[in-house]
Design an enzyme around this catalytic site. Structure first.
Site, PDB file in Angstrom:
ATOM      1  N   GLY A 289       1.090  -1.073  -0.216  1.00  0.00           N
ATOM      2  CA  GLY A 289       0.177  -0.156   0.487  1.00  0.00           C
ATOM      3  C   GLY A 289       0.888   1.644   0.049  1.00  0.00           C
ATOM      4  N   ASN A 290       0.465   2.689   0.871  1.00  0.00           N
ATOM      5  CA  ASN A 290       0.796   3.473   0.499  1.00  0.00           C
ATOM      6  C   ASN A 290       0.806   4.575   0.859  1.00  0.00           C
ATOM      7  OD1 ASN A 290      -0.845   5.145  -0.814  1.00  0.00           O
ATOM      8  ND2 ASN A 290      -0.810   3.766  -3.004  1.00  0.00           N
ATOM      9  N   HIS A 291       0.703   4.984   1.927  1.00  0.00           N
ATOM     10  CA  HIS A 291       0.039   6.521   3.033  1.00  0.00           C
ATOM     11  C   HIS A 291      -0.218   7.504   2.919  1.00  0.00           C
ATOM     12  CE1 HIS A 291       3.735   5.627   5.632  1.00  0.00           C
ATOM     13  NE2 HIS A 291       4.706   5.633   4.737  1.00  0.00           N
TER      14      HIS A 291
ATOM     15  N   ALA B 121      -4.129   8.178  -5.047  1.00  0.00           N
ATOM     16  CA  ALA B 121      -2.484   7.156  -5.261  1.00  0.00           C
ATOM     17  C   ALA B 121      -2.403   5.510  -5.667  1.00  0.00           C
ATOM     18  CB  ALA B 121      -1.857   7.143  -4.169  1.00  0.00           C
TER      19      ALA B 121
END
Ligand code: CTP
Length: 403
Positions: free
Chosen positions: A212-214, A280
């Site tokens: 995943g990402n932030h 994102a």
């Protein structure tokens, strides 16, 4: 959520018996999420107490130019009050106040606020039937409307005098509905369908792990709120996030992976007028998803990744009437990279964030953006809250679709 949510409403009360209904009016405005300040004419305090209204509005109530009589006097700036307001409602508006407003007479705080305000002004005439029909009252109402003020007509019924006829102040619920409808009618995105993506996507590795990402999803949620506040019907497709929104014009569709987001976006794109893809999205996902939890038997683990589908590019290749907006998060050669993405993905507008800018990007409350359109026009903005960035973006889109 109402279109009035978050709006600053200044309620001006003049001395009519219907002033007793303003307590309900304040409550209704507060209930739909508006911030309310009350300005009373001195005589109106005979009909409803400032204490009732300050308690309900959770703000001080103003009725004179100063708060204290003596040397500690604090000026209640009519200019500040007028500028604070997103809209002013004068209710009840008596014959006396209507006549003074229409003639520019300024002998109390409410009239001074009215004269210095730049926002839309609504007024709800209220008086006995013969006063309401008097040519001078009719003339005041006509003049006020010719200055751009909006009249909420009185209704017919039993009046305080016992007479029956026109002159009753519209009921608080009807006044709120009138203002909501009026704002919506004039909203620049009324009837437009806006599709928005937000947040990260999670790409499963096994049943318990993911890539995943932030991304917090904050930017996309703010864009959704700004669009809805401008009257749009919004579909917000969001990856996993803690953001919350409750607005009758926003339909939230939660998704997890890039493929889920792709499928959901394609379900709504055809009927959309504007699509803003701020998510994102993971660019890669594991080629194989393990069916059981991966055990740490070996000292290293190699995951083979494959590209996810580029949702934005897929929309660019099929778009017809839609105004398509993408985001570009860059760390170097920002302008060139963003321009290349705009072209490659067939966008109308791209919003560039540079990670070099402090306060821009993921997990912040702020953002610093540059807009680039398909005619190569570049507009650079200062660091702002994501709420304000969303408003700037919608203003730019409205400008472009109306050009
Ligand atoms: N985007 C998308 N689907 C993807 C990847 C990105 O819809 N699979 C969208 C994002 O929502 C954003 C835009 O594409 O609006 C740009 O994303 P970004 O990650 O900056 O660019 P990429 O095209 O993925 O290129 P790169 O990562 O190489 O910079």
């Amino acid at each position: 959520m109402s279109i009035l949510s978050g709006k600053n409403i200044l309620l001006g009360i003049s001395a009519g018996i219907a002033a007793y209904k303003t307590a309900s009016l304040v409550r209704l405005f507060v209930k739909v999420g508006a911030n309310v300040k009350v300005v009373m004419t001195p005589a109106s305090k005979e009909f409803v107490t400032p204490l009732t209204l300050s308690t309900l509005s959770k703000n001080p109530v103003y009725s004179s130019f100063t708060s204290d009589e003596d040397e500690n006097a604090v000026w209640n700036s009519h200019v500040d009050l007028g500028l604070w307001a997103d809209l002013i409602l004068v209710a009840p508006a008596t014959a006396n106040t209507l006549s003074k407003m229409s003639n520019g007479i300024c002998d109390n705080l409410l009239l001074a606020v009215y004269l210095s305000a730049k926002c839309p002004i609504y007024f709800a005439p209220t008086m006995d039937l013969d006063m309401y029909k008097h040519p001078s009252t009719l003339e005041s109402c006509k003049m006020l409307q010719s200055y751009g003020n909006i009249m909420i007509p009185a209704t017919s019924g039993e009046l305080a005098s016992g007479l029956v006829g026109e002159g009753r102040m519209a009921e608080p619920e009807d006044i709120v509905a009138f203002i909501e409808n009026d704002i919506l009618e004039k909203s620049p995105l009324k009837g437009k369908k806006v599709l928005i993506t937000a947040g990260p996507t999670y790409e499963a590795i096994d049943p318990v792990r993911f890539i995943g990402n932030h991304s917090s999803g904050k930017m996309g949620f703010e864009i959704a709120k700004a669009s809805a506040n401008l009257g749009a019907e919004v579909v917000l497709i969001s990856g996993p996030t803690h953001q919350k929104v409750s607005h009758s014009f926003i339909k939230v569709i939660p998704v997890v992976s890039a493929q889920d987001m792709y499928d959901a976006v394609h379900q709504y794109f055809e009927t959309s007028d504007i699509a803003i893809l701020s998510a994102a999205v993971a660019d890669f996902k594991p080629k194989e998803v393990a069916l059981q939890k991966i055990k740490k038997k070996e000292s290293t683990l190699t995951l083979e990744l494959e590209k996810t589908k580029d949702i934005l590019a897929s929309l660019g290749s099929i778009k017809k009437q839609q105004f398509l907006v993408g985001f570009a998060l860059e760390t170097n050669n920002e302008l060139e990279n963003a321009k290349a993405k705009l072209k490659a993905k067939n966008l109308n507008l791209i919003v560039l964030n540079s990670l070099k800018d402090k306060g821009a990007g993921f997990k912040t409350e702020t953002n610093k953006v540059t807009f680039i359109d398909d005619k190569d026009t570049i507009s650079e903005f200062q660091l702002k809250s994501k709420t304000d960035v969303a408003k700037d973006l919608l203003n730019e889109i409205i400008k472009q679709i109306n050009a």
